[in-house]
Design an enzyme around this catalytic site. Structure first.
Site, mmCIF file in Angstrom:
data_model
loop_
_atom_site.group_PDB
_atom_site.id
_atom_site.type_symbol
_atom_site.label_atom_id
_atom_site.label_comp_id
_atom_site.label_asym_id
_atom_site.label_seq_id
_atom_site.Cartn_x
_atom_site.Cartn_y
_atom_site.Cartn_z
ATOM 1 N N LEU A 95 -32.683 -77.630 31.505
ATOM 2 C CA LEU A 95 -33.076 -77.100 32.799
ATOM 3 C C LEU A 95 -32.226 -76.406 33.832
ATOM 4 C CD1 LEU A 95 -36.144 -79.559 33.750
ATOM 5 C CD2 LEU A 95 -35.934 -77.692 32.096
ATOM 6 N N HIS A 96 -32.588 -75.409 34.307
ATOM 7 C CA HIS A 96 -31.573 -74.663 35.591
ATOM 8 C C HIS A 96 -32.424 -74.348 36.547
ATOM 9 C CE1 HIS A 96 -33.428 -71.129 33.822
ATOM 10 N NE2 HIS A 96 -33.097 -71.566 32.667
ATOM 11 N N HIS A 122 -35.986 -72.759 36.138
ATOM 12 C CA HIS A 122 -37.132 -74.050 35.836
ATOM 13 C C HIS A 122 -37.508 -74.617 37.299
ATOM 14 C CE1 HIS A 122 -35.084 -73.902 31.874
ATOM 15 N NE2 HIS A 122 -36.281 -73.645 31.365
ATOM 16 N N GLU A 167 -41.090 -65.226 34.796
ATOM 17 C CA GLU A 167 -41.405 -63.864 34.441
ATOM 18 C C GLU A 167 -40.081 -63.360 33.638
ATOM 19 O OE1 GLU A 167 -42.091 -61.919 38.211
ATOM 20 O OE2 GLU A 167 -44.518 -62.557 38.149
ATOM 21 N N VAL A 183 -34.988 -66.122 38.055
ATOM 22 C CA VAL A 183 -33.841 -66.705 39.300
ATOM 23 C C VAL A 183 -32.611 -66.268 38.473
ATOM 24 C CG1 VAL A 183 -32.634 -68.751 40.434
ATOM 25 C CG2 VAL A 183 -35.280 -68.598 40.025
ATOM 26 N N ARG A 234 -29.729 -70.451 27.483
ATOM 27 C CA ARG A 234 -28.822 -69.761 26.537
ATOM 28 C C ARG A 234 -27.595 -69.341 27.070
ATOM 29 N NH1 ARG A 234 -34.164 -68.467 23.605
ATOM 30 N NH2 ARG A 234 -34.022 -69.471 21.609
#
Ligand code: PAF
Length: 280
Positions: free
Chosen positions: A33-34, A37, A150, A178, A189
């Site tokens: 997660l970043h 998320h 999105e 973001v 990735r």
């Protein structure tokens, strides 16, 4: 914040919350997660009472030559980030929990037409994998609301169509992408990029922005604009996957009458595939 690994434990936890009249919000992820998320979880907290985030690297949506085995698994760090963000429950099942009989015998959900181009064309079977696992997760969680980024614009459109076509009683919410300070869309990735590639990567966004700007100032020869963008990508060491100027409603190729245009693009930098989009 609890973490459950089985469908049974998940269902028990959801039932308890529903009994107490809580509005359930679901954030499906593949983990690692970043901030992108976390923005989904934050939006979830504005929309409902009990936020469930799933972490499952879904093998059904990866092609044979894709990065399933390399996909980063960082459950402990993910749990810490989710807990800090105010998430309530993590669902982190194993592949055998989700596909007990393997994937060949698995019933599938096919969303037609909208999956024929862009990522659907360059990753055959990908969206069937996504729509199938999202349907399964929806049936397990039975949320009131589900939240998607999105950045994966076509994925969001596929989910919206699936929910509408199949009368799933779930409200779908999209959250803006973001970005890093240099414009690169946050993505799990991005961690694959070497430092040299990371320095080049923001050029991808810049090329989308430049093309969008040309359209805004009245250039409507979309073939020429696409060729120019592809040439720029190539000069900057990207290998073009697709660069499409489309109708943001239908995702079909745009023409001079299109009301709302979106540029959807994917390109490889080394072996890392970047995707992004910009609405005009
Ligand atoms: O966007 C993702 O991370 C995945 O495609 C999703 C929606 C979690 C389904 O596996």
């Amino acid at each position: 914040m609890n973490t459950v690994h089985t469908i049974e434990a998940l269902r028990n936890a959801v039932q308890q919350q529903k009994k107490n009249g809580k509005k359930i919000v679901f954030v499906p992820t593949m983990g690692n997660l970043h901030e992108g998320h976390i923005a989904l979880v934050t939006q979830g907290l504005n929309q409902g009472d009990f936020i469930i985030t799933s972490i499952f690297v879904n093998p059904l949506q990866f092609g044979a030559n894709e990065d399933l085995d390399a996909y980063p698994k960082t459950l402990k760090e993910d749990q810490e980030k989710l807990s800090a963000a105010g998430n309530h429950l993590v669902f982190a099942p194993s592949a055998s929990e989700i596909y007990p009989k393997g994937m060949d015998d698995q019933s599938k959900v096919i969303v037609p037409n909208i999956t024929d181009f862009h990522c659907g064309e360059s990753r055959p079977g990908h969206f069937t994998g996504v729509s199938t696992v999202v349907t399964m997760l929806f049936n397990m969680v039975q949320p009131d609301i589900a939240i998607f980024g999105e950045k994966d614009f076509q994925q969001l459109a596929v989910i919206r169509k699936m929910v509408k076509d199949l009368f799933m009683p779930i409200k779908i919410i999209g959250v803006p992408t973001v970005r890093e300070n240099d414009g690169l869309a946050k993505s799990s990735r991005n961690g694959y990029l070497s430092s040299e590639e990371r320095a080049i990567a923001p050029k991808f966004r810049q090329i989308l922005n430049e093309t969008a700007q040309k359209i805004r100032t009245g250039q409507h020869d979309f073939t020429a604009l696409t060729e120019e963008a592809q040439a720029q990508l190539s000069i900057n060491q990207f290998k073009n996957d697709y660069f499409n100027i489309a109708d943001s409603e239908t995702l079909k190729p745009a023409n001079e009458h299109t009301q709302s245009i979106i540029i959807l693009a994917a390109a490889f930098l080394g072996t890392t595939r970047l995707i992004d989009n910009i609405t005009i």
